[in-house]
Design a protein around this motif. Structure first.
Motif, short mmCIF file in Angstrom:
data_model
loop_
_atom_site.label_atom_id
_atom_site.label_comp_id
_atom_site.label_asym_id
_atom_site.label_seq_id
_atom_site.Cartn_x
_atom_site.Cartn_y
_atom_site.Cartn_z
N ASP A 1 3.61 16.05 -9.82
CA ASP A 1 3.50 15.22 -8.61
C ASP A 1 3.35 13.76 -9.04
O ASP A 1 2.34 13.37 -9.62
N LEU A 2 4.35 12.95 -8.75
CA LEU A 2 4.38 11.57 -9.22
C LEU A 2 3.30 10.72 -8.55
O LEU A 2 2.69 9.85 -9.19
N ILE A 3 3.06 10.95 -7.28
CA ILE A 3 2.04 10.18 -6.57
C ILE A 3 0.66 10.45 -7.15
O ILE A 3 -0.13 9.53 -7.40
N TRP B 1 4.54 8.84 -20.33
CA TRP B 1 5.41 8.67 -19.16
C TRP B 1 6.15 9.94 -18.76
O TRP B 1 6.99 9.90 -17.87
N TRP B 2 5.85 11.09 -19.40
CA TRP B 2 6.60 12.29 -19.06
C TRP B 2 6.51 12.66 -17.58
O TRP B 2 7.51 13.06 -16.97
N PRO B 3 5.35 12.55 -16.90
CA PRO B 3 5.33 12.86 -15.46
C PRO B 3 6.31 12.01 -14.67
O PRO B 3 6.86 12.47 -13.66
N TYR B 4 6.54 10.78 -15.12
CA TYR B 4 7.52 9.91 -14.47
C TYR B 4 8.95 10.30 -14.87
O TYR B 4 9.82 10.49 -14.02
N PRO C 1 7.40 3.21 -12.07
CA PRO C 1 7.29 4.55 -11.49
C PRO C 1 6.86 4.52 -10.03
O PRO C 1 5.99 3.74 -9.65
N LEU C 2 7.47 5.35 -9.23
CA LEU C 2 7.26 5.50 -7.80
C LEU C 2 7.88 4.35 -7.02
O LEU C 2 8.63 4.58 -6.07
#
Length: 476
Positions: free
Chosen positions: A38-40, A133-136, A237-238
């Motif tokens: 979940d990016l947020i 930065w992997w989640p992004y 990101p986002l």
């Protein structure tokens, strides 16, 4: 000469730098992994702020974007990223051997392809299992709709030489740069390898180039000793999930303080209503750049234009076809030649690219050249400064007959430009109704818009010519 594409392998235990083989409409919306983090939540966990009304959702035909789950008052802060979250290519990476390899490779990238430099950093972080930065990165699309991934036939389907040239140029660069990368990585030890010993090919380079060109922003980067900051590309990101609008409802503000820089996106002066998309202005660009860098085409783009080459003999032929008597484009008088030199349309360093369409409708340099070369009175011409001669808003500075002749010559140029397209708009629209691939549809939409620009220029100049002639029916 589209870049080759390789079927994406499993990402369960490694992160291979491969690109999806297909580029259907649905695959443009698929993330790099099936169920990314979940990016947020990640942004908030890492110290960023996300307004409680912001959510990630499908935005019409534009793919995923940011949507307001309920009304947001004007001026509200929507997203704030601390300095550690944006992905940049800078000195913060240290001076280890792996970073030195990236720096050396980045120096081989031409300035106009600046996105490839940051793309190298993106590929490095994609390869690292422990990347911050992997989640992004895992939320990035697995493929892009930019024309470097078109099949050869769809590149031809663009039917517009300036863009076809740029696409082929990027493809050639990627194929050549692949060899540069392979030479740089040859015989490197595991710890010195920037991509964790993984193969980097034209496909993966194209993916990273497209990811950066379609998502990065140029903002203030590293602070120099004199206190100024240079512009630097960075991925936010986002924030970079906001889609485009020429009249956006949000804007990016970069706040600086003594210790760090924050990237903040704020709502504009109008409230954002529930279910509205959060929109940013990517820039006042023509459709060439929107398709080349972002992978979409904007219908009725007010900044779209067509590119022509200034050529005296070609203009002579156009003016004769338009019924203009005694054209002198290929054999100007010495005093007219001086004006052309001021317009940088003659000489070894001449810039012969001129445009039609966009905000100015007619390139000021082309309009001035036509007005001067269709004039016979040198003293009348010299009464006007160059800005006046280049302005379409100035009402016939050299007389109605001169102005109408200039308009007719440009209209003839438009007719010739339209004839260079192998298909007509009606044929293009018929092809779209028959059902085509996503890339073919983009190519057809692009060429329809280019033809529409030409037709709009013709219509506008025809209207202007009729208006002038109605003021003086004895012009001819």
């Amino acid at each position: 000469m589209a870049v080759s594409k390789i079927v994406m392998a499993s990402l369960a235990n490694c992160r291979p730098l491969t690109c999806a083989a297909t580029a259907t409409a649905s695959s443009y919306q698929e993330r790099l992994v099936p169920h990314p983090p979940d990016l947020i939540k990640w942004v908030r966990r890492e110290g960023g702020f996300v307004h409680q009304a912001i959510k990630i959702s499908q935005h019409g035909t534009n793919g995923l974007g940011l949507i307001a789950s309920h009304d947001i008052p004007k001026g509200s802060q929507l997203i704030a990223l601390p300095d550690n979250i944006p992905l940049k290519f800078g000195d913060e990476d240290g001076v280890d051997e792996a970073h030195s390899v990236l720096v050396n490779l980045a120096q081989k990238v031409p300035d106009e392809l600046w996105a490839m430099k940051l793309g190298l950093k993106l590929l490095q972080e994609r390869a690292r299992v422990s990347s911050f930065w992997w989640p992004y990165i895992s939320n990035l699309p697995q493929t892009y709709s930019v024309p470097i991934f078109f099949q050869g036939e769809d590149i031809k389907n663009l039917q517009y030489a300036p863009l076809v040239y740029q696409v082929n140029r990027r493809c050639r660069f990627l194929l050549d740069f692949e060899q540069e990368v392979k030479r740089a990585l040859e015989n490197l030890k595991q710890n010195d390898h920037p991509f964790d010993k993984q193969d980097v090919d034209a496909s993966s380079l194209g993916w990273s180039l497209s990811a950066v060109s379609s998502r990065a922003f140029r903002l203030h980067g590293k602070k120099l000793p004199d206190g100024t900051r240079i512009d630097a590309p960075m991925m936010l990101p986002l924030i970079d999930m906001c889609n485009h609008a020429f009249n956006p409802n949000a804007q990016i503000i970069q706040e600086q303080d003594a210790g760090s820089a924050k990237m903040i996106i704020k709502a504009a002066e109008t409230p954002i209503k529930q279910n509205d998309a959060i929109l940013l202005n990517y820039g006042c660009l023509d459709n060439d750049l929107f398709l080349l860098d972002y992978g979409f085409v904007i219908p009725s783009n007010p900044y779209d234009c067509i590119e022509l080459k200034y050529d005296g003999a070609f203009l002579d032929a156009a003016s004769v076809a338009a019924g203009v008597s005694s054209p002198k484009f290929s054999s100007p008088a010495p005093w007219q030649q001086q004006f052309l030199s001021q317009l940088n349309l003659v000489g070894e360093a001449a810039n012969l690219k001129v445009t039609l369409g966009g905000q100015d409708l007619v390139d000021g340099r082309l309009l001035a050249a036509l007005r001067v070369l269709l004039a016979s009175d040198m003293e009348m011409v010299r009464k006007h400064d160059m800005d006046t001669l280049k302005s379409l808003s100035v009402d016939a500075p050299l007389g109605i007959a001169n102005e109408v002749s200039a308009y007719r010559t440009i209209i003839a140029l438009c007719v010739i430009a339209l004839e260079h397209f192998p298909t007509k708009i009606m044929e293009d629209e018929s092809s779209l109704k028959q059902g085509v691939s996503a890339s073919t549809e983009l190519a057809i939409q692009f060429r329809i818009q280019k033809k529409s620009v030409i037709i709009d220029v013709m219509s506008d100049l025809t209207r202007r010519a009729k208006s002038l002639l109605s003021k003086n029916t004895t012009a001819f």
